[in-house]
Design a protein around this motif. Structure first.
Motif, mmCIF file in Angstrom:
data_model
loop_
_atom_site.group_PDB
_atom_site.id
_atom_site.type_symbol
_atom_site.label_atom_id
_atom_site.label_comp_id
_atom_site.label_asym_id
_atom_site.label_seq_id
_atom_site.Cartn_x
_atom_site.Cartn_y
_atom_site.Cartn_z
ATOM 1 N N ALA A 141 50.528 45.428 47.735
ATOM 2 C CA ALA A 141 49.576 45.932 46.804
ATOM 3 C C ALA A 141 49.899 46.053 45.342
ATOM 4 N N ARG A 142 51.304 46.145 45.324
ATOM 5 C CA ARG A 142 51.704 46.054 43.952
ATOM 6 C C ARG A 142 51.488 44.664 43.030
ATOM 7 N N ILE A 143 51.490 43.578 44.037
ATOM 8 C CA ILE A 143 51.392 42.229 43.612
ATOM 9 C C ILE A 143 49.808 42.125 43.156
ATOM 10 N N LEU A 144 49.122 42.695 43.838
ATOM 11 C CA LEU A 144 47.457 42.560 43.709
ATOM 12 C C LEU A 144 47.210 43.360 42.227
ATOM 13 N N ILE A 145 47.882 44.351 42.295
ATOM 14 C CA ILE A 145 47.891 45.449 41.048
ATOM 15 C C ILE A 145 48.027 44.470 39.911
ATOM 16 N N THR A 146 49.250 43.933 39.854
ATOM 17 C CA THR A 146 49.788 43.068 38.828
ATOM 18 C C THR A 146 49.074 42.036 38.425
ATOM 19 N N ILE A 147 48.421 41.253 39.374
ATOM 20 C CA ILE A 147 47.402 40.201 39.067
ATOM 21 C C ILE A 147 46.032 40.761 38.394
ATOM 22 N N CYS A 148 46.001 41.867 38.843
ATOM 23 C CA CYS A 148 44.615 42.395 38.102
ATOM 24 C C CYS A 148 45.144 42.859 36.730
ATOM 25 N N PHE A 149 46.163 43.682 36.649
ATOM 26 C CA PHE A 149 46.466 43.687 35.464
ATOM 27 C C PHE A 149 46.669 42.470 34.236
ATOM 28 N N ILE A 150 47.161 41.439 34.706
ATOM 29 C CA ILE A 150 47.369 40.247 33.984
ATOM 30 C C ILE A 150 45.679 39.791 33.723
ATOM 31 N N LEU A 151 44.725 39.678 34.514
ATOM 32 C CA LEU A 151 43.472 39.304 34.473
ATOM 33 C C LEU A 151 42.795 40.264 33.269
ATOM 34 N N LEU A 152 43.122 41.566 33.457
ATOM 35 C CA LEU A 152 42.581 42.536 32.585
ATOM 36 C C LEU A 152 43.174 42.406 31.114
ATOM 37 N N SER A 153 44.385 41.957 31.218
ATOM 38 C CA SER A 153 44.853 41.721 29.699
ATOM 39 C C SER A 153 44.234 40.320 29.086
ATOM 40 N N LEU A 154 43.895 39.404 29.857
ATOM 41 C CA LEU A 154 43.377 38.013 29.260
ATOM 42 C C LEU A 154 41.968 38.503 28.813
ATOM 43 N N ALA A 162 46.726 56.360 39.494
ATOM 44 C CA ALA A 162 47.450 55.682 38.620
ATOM 45 C C ALA A 162 46.731 54.526 38.137
ATOM 46 N N PHE A 163 45.852 53.685 38.951
ATOM 47 C CA PHE A 163 45.196 52.475 38.637
ATOM 48 C C PHE A 163 43.864 52.983 37.691
ATOM 49 N N ILE A 164 43.216 53.899 38.285
ATOM 50 C CA ILE A 164 42.167 54.307 37.381
ATOM 51 C C ILE A 164 42.307 54.779 36.019
ATOM 52 N N PHE A 165 43.457 55.450 35.973
ATOM 53 C CA PHE A 165 44.060 55.922 34.469
ATOM 54 C C PHE A 165 44.395 54.651 33.777
ATOM 55 N N SER A 166 45.110 53.866 34.196
ATOM 56 C CA SER A 166 45.651 52.804 33.450
ATOM 57 C C SER A 166 44.438 52.018 32.979
ATOM 58 N N VAL A 167 43.392 51.537 33.927
ATOM 59 C CA VAL A 167 42.502 50.802 33.158
ATOM 60 C C VAL A 167 41.702 51.558 32.204
ATOM 61 N N ILE A 168 41.078 52.690 32.726
ATOM 62 C CA ILE A 168 40.104 53.447 31.526
ATOM 63 C C ILE A 168 41.090 53.755 30.252
ATOM 64 N N SER A 189 34.256 51.080 40.948
ATOM 65 C CA SER A 189 33.415 51.624 39.954
ATOM 66 C C SER A 189 34.093 51.703 38.565
ATOM 67 N N ALA A 190 35.247 52.169 38.422
ATOM 68 C CA ALA A 190 36.008 52.425 37.299
ATOM 69 C C ALA A 190 36.159 50.777 36.389
ATOM 70 N N LEU A 191 36.453 49.997 37.235
ATOM 71 C CA LEU A 191 36.704 48.637 36.644
ATOM 72 C C LEU A 191 35.252 48.065 36.181
ATOM 73 N N THR A 192 34.332 48.256 36.863
ATOM 74 C CA THR A 192 32.786 47.781 36.535
ATOM 75 C C THR A 192 32.369 48.718 35.110
ATOM 76 N N ILE A 193 32.543 49.979 35.190
ATOM 77 C CA ILE A 193 32.017 50.675 33.950
ATOM 78 C C ILE A 193 32.673 50.137 32.544
ATOM 79 N N THR A 194 34.241 50.118 32.929
ATOM 80 C CA THR A 194 35.042 50.051 32.042
ATOM 81 C C THR A 194 34.733 48.482 31.366
#
Length: 563
Positions: A14-27, A137-143, A383-388
């Motif tokens: 799960a942590r690896i997936l979150i980190t990958i997601c964060f890298i993509l969001l940063s890009l 934690a994931f929702i907060f970090s993204v929004i 939903s959080a990702l989509t709206i963001t």
């Protein structure tokens, strides 16, 4: 494999997936600059921050580790922006990246990518540390990372200070809650790191955070026992030691001669009514510095759950209160006009409080959502990702359109930002009080030789100014159009000339021989400033080597001070 092993394996995946997601969001966050680099040079504060970056690089590459005068930038009038504006966590990382890539646009791209990734990771880690909930934690970090105010700070304003300060707020306020509500005395360490980072990032934000911390302490006065008090005192003391360099650099110049800080026009001039603030927020208007659409949704969520703010053993009521308070301070309901000629005028723009309102409101709302919808966590995160993402596309599209309408220097990934594009911009921030009536003369390099005003030729290299002038008498008094800050040195024929402060707040001296003169002006940090820098380095090393860091710094421990 044991059940415990399976659990750990799932957590790691799960942590690896979150980190990958964060890298993509940063890009994704840097895509607007990648596609339209003009965004950077058309931002509101680009004419201020790009020259100070060039100035800092000039200093560092010529052996001046403690920068002073802004050579070759800001109109060559003797400004010293990097003395007064913190640079260690803002301009310095960008300069170091630029020294590697040799182009400011890729340097900004790398900087924005790394700081966005760090903001996502810090927001996630510290939200989870308090809530013990991955979804919240994931929702907060993204929004939070994609909040309207942070996007505006990065692309609309290019405000390096507030942009970087957003990264550290979760550490400060979560460690404070752990200290107050769980009496976890170890949190002094993280409170110290957060506040020290903030002082080296944005002094005004640091002052506002101190004010919010004091309000938070008043709310929970009964919780402050001896253990909490000692932790707060320890955090304050070590923070002062670590930040000695920044504080002494500023204070010694104020002690040298009275200075204007920043422009402090009427505080109420761009205030909005609460209805207007909500309207612009709902519309996600990136030009009006609001909490954004997601912030309004978060407000509604909090108001609908006001009686259910006990989450994971924590009372989030104080954070909700601070969110409401800071949002209120952004409106005309607060009597800002009465504070125009007080020390509070340094705030300049009350919309700055949206910075804090965004943090508090989004944090509490994310916690409520995670608690109330445990069975639909995947849907919540999607939903959080989509709206963001939808709101991000809209905001950056508006910023791109604005940038193309502005007449600014051309830039691209291949075209390097030239010093000549920005060197003539001037600023009156932190000039001497006596300089104000003479700003125009100084900006146009008008010297006073004897009793006569005369234009002089002022040139600059990366580490000194050169002034060519002619005196008509022996022992003639000369007032140069170079601002006098402590640490200045003036040389003529390789001999140092004593200087005084002129009535204009500039460099004044007596030239003994009549004739043509070529004066060289540079900067040498004072012994006091050098000593302060040594104290700060030693205190920082001592803090980082603290056993708490190695034991708990890289993981999320259970609370150590449970009541």
């Amino acid at each position: 494999m044991s059940l415990t092993g399976i659990k750990i394996s799932k957590e790691i995946k799960a942590r690896i997936l979150i980190t990958i997601c964060f890298i993509l969001l940063s890009l994704i966050f840097i895509l607007p600059v990648w596609a339209y680099p003009k965004i950077l040079v058309s931002a509101d504060d680009s004419l201020f921050h790009i020259p100070r970056l060039i100035s800092l690089q000039n200093a560092l590459t010529h052996g001046h580790l403690l920068p002073g005068y802004d050579f070759n930038t800001f109109g060559n009038v003797g400004s010293a922006i990097n003395i007064f504006y913190p640079y260690v966590t803002t301009a310095l990382p960008l300069v170091l990246i630029h020294l590697v890539v040799h182009n400011w646009i890729p340097a900004f791209l790398i900087f924005l990518f790394l700081t966005t990734l760090a903001t996502l990771e810090i927001a996630y880690h510290w939200c989870k540390k308090l809530l013990q909930n991955d979804v919240g934690a994931f929702i907060f970090s993204v929004i939070y990372t994609y909040a309207t105010y942070r996007i505006a700070s990065a692309y609309m304003r290019l405000d390096l200070g507030e942009y970087m300060a957003a990264m550290i707020l979760p550490i400060i306020f979560v460690s404070l809650e752990l200290l107050l509500q769980k009496h976890d005395g170890h949190q002094w360490y993280w409170l110290t790191i957060g506040m020290s980072f903030l002082i080296y990032t944005h002094l005004l934000s640091a002052l506002l955070v101190v004010g919010l911390i004091l309000i938070r302490l008043l709310i929970s006065l009964p919780m402050i026992n001896k253990k909490v008090m000692m932790a707060l005192i320890k955090a304050a003391g070590v923070t002062l030691l670590i930040s000695a360099y920044q504080v002494i650099s500023l204070l010694e110049q104020y002690h040298y001669q009275p200075l204007h800080s920043v422009s402090t026009a009427a505080l109420e001039r761009i205030l909005k009514t609460p209805a207007q603030m909500l309207k612009f927020s709902v519309n996600n208007n990136v030009f009006v510095y609001t909490i954004g659409t997601v912030g309004v949704i978060a407000l509604v969520i909090i108001l609908s759950q006001l009686t259910k703010l006990q989450i994971n053993g924590f009372d989030l009521g104080p954070m909700a209160f601070l969110g409401f308070l800071t949002f209120y301070l952004t409106t005309d309901l607060f009597p800002w006009k009465q504070l125009n000629h007080t020390p509070f005028a340094i705030i300049q723009y009350p919309y700055r409080f949206n910075f804090f309102a965004t943090f508090f409101i989004l944090f509490v709302a994310a916690a409520i959502l995670a608690k109330s919808n445990q069975k639909s966590s995947a849907l919540l995160m999607i939903s959080a990702l989509t709206i963001t993402m939808l709101l991000f596309v809209r905001s950056t599209n508006e910023i791109i359109h604005k940038s193309w309408r502005q007449n600014v220097p051309f830039v691209s990934l291949e075209h390097k930002v030239a010093i000549s594009d920005f060197k003539n911009f001037t600023t009156t921030d932190y000039r001497p009080v006596t300089t104000e009536p003479y700003d125009n003369d100084i900006n146009h390099h008008i010297a006073v030789i004897g009793q006569q005003r005369k234009p002089v030729l002022v040139t600059s290299t990366a580490d000194h100014y050169a002034v060519n002038l002619t005196t008509t008498k022996n022992n003639q008094n000369v007032d140069l159009p170079i601002i006098n800050y402590r640490g200045n040195q003036v040389f003529s024929d390789q001999k140092k000339i004593p200087t005084t402060i002129s009535p204009r707040g500039t460099l004044q001296m007596t030239l003994k021989q009549a004739g043509n003169h070529r004066l060289l002006i540079d900067y040498q940090p004072t012994k006091k400033r050098i000593f302060a820098s040594i104290i700060s380095v030693i205190a920082s090393i001592a803090l980082i080597s603290n056993p708490y860091f190695t034991k708990y710094g890289l993981k999320t421990p259970s609370w150590h001070g449970k009541k």
